[in-house]
Design an enzyme around this catalytic site. Sequence first.
Site, PDB file in Angstrom:
ATOM      1  N   VAL A  44      40.272  -5.093 -13.807  1.00  0.00           N
ATOM      2  CA  VAL A  44      41.023  -4.278 -12.855  1.00  0.00           C
ATOM      3  C   VAL A  44      40.466  -4.444 -11.443  1.00  0.00           C
ATOM      4  CG1 VAL A  44      41.663  -1.920 -12.201  1.00  0.00           C
ATOM      5  CG2 VAL A  44      41.746  -2.607 -14.608  1.00  0.00           C
ATOM      6  N   CYS A  45      39.146  -4.416 -11.332  1.00  0.00           N
ATOM      7  CA  CYS A  45      38.504  -4.534 -10.022  1.00  0.00           C
ATOM      8  C   CYS A  45      38.754  -5.905  -9.396  1.00  0.00           C
ATOM      9  CB  CYS A  45      37.003  -4.281 -10.151  1.00  0.00           C
ATOM     10  SG  CYS A  45      36.592  -2.627 -10.731  1.00  0.00           S
ATOM     11  N   THR A  46      38.835  -6.931 -10.220  1.00  0.00           N
ATOM     12  CA  THR A  46      39.120  -8.271  -9.703  1.00  0.00           C
ATOM     13  C   THR A  46      40.460  -8.284  -8.980  1.00  0.00           C
ATOM     14  OG1 THR A  46      37.796  -9.362 -11.414  1.00  0.00           O
ATOM     15  CG2 THR A  46      39.520 -10.676 -10.371  1.00  0.00           C
TER      16      THR A  46
END
Length: 217
Positions: A44-46
């Site tokens: 998700v952070c990517t």
Amino acid sequence: MSIRIGDVAPDFTAETTEGKIQFHQWIGDHWAILFSHPKDFTPVCTTELGYLAGLKPEFDRRNTKIIGLSIDPVRDHKAWVHDIEETQGHAVNYPLIGDSDLVVAKLYDMIHPNASGGSRTAADNATIRSVFIVGPDKKVKATFVYPMSAGRNFDEVLRLLDALQLNAKHAVATPVNWKPGQDVIIPTSVSDDEAKKKYPKGYKTIKPYLRVVAQPK
């Protein structure tokens, strides 16, 4: 200690992918967006880091700096950014703070104060999914907290930034779902006489406490 709207954003010194910074000095006379991540190489952070890199010119136009944080050392960040560019199509164009000792995470109340640094999983750091909008006066203007399973809406962060900057410049409020260019609200702290002087072209009174006017330029 909880960080609340109106508090001075805690200052800190940290290593980043663009060198060592002192947070308040780094902000200078800009606005700032500090957003945190529980772990490098997380899916998700990517997607978030890549999207925000593509959106950065919009923040630049609003005199706003962006800085990320992840609970991993800077050397890991530098490896992660290659994956981000490859998969998201945007190179990370803002600094990422290394916080493997949890110093900043604890300072901003993003994790339990008794948490220890070292080898940790994303689940251990699940609370570290925060966004702080900080003004040039170094005070916190807004905060968001997201779970790991839901990607953040940075278009909404940009919209909120527009509303905050409009309020700072013109002392107006914004209604539900407001977008730049739409009518704004005259705060109840402004009397009718003051409003007539401030807005000589007129405004609309819907209720004595609800008055709208064209967005100031």
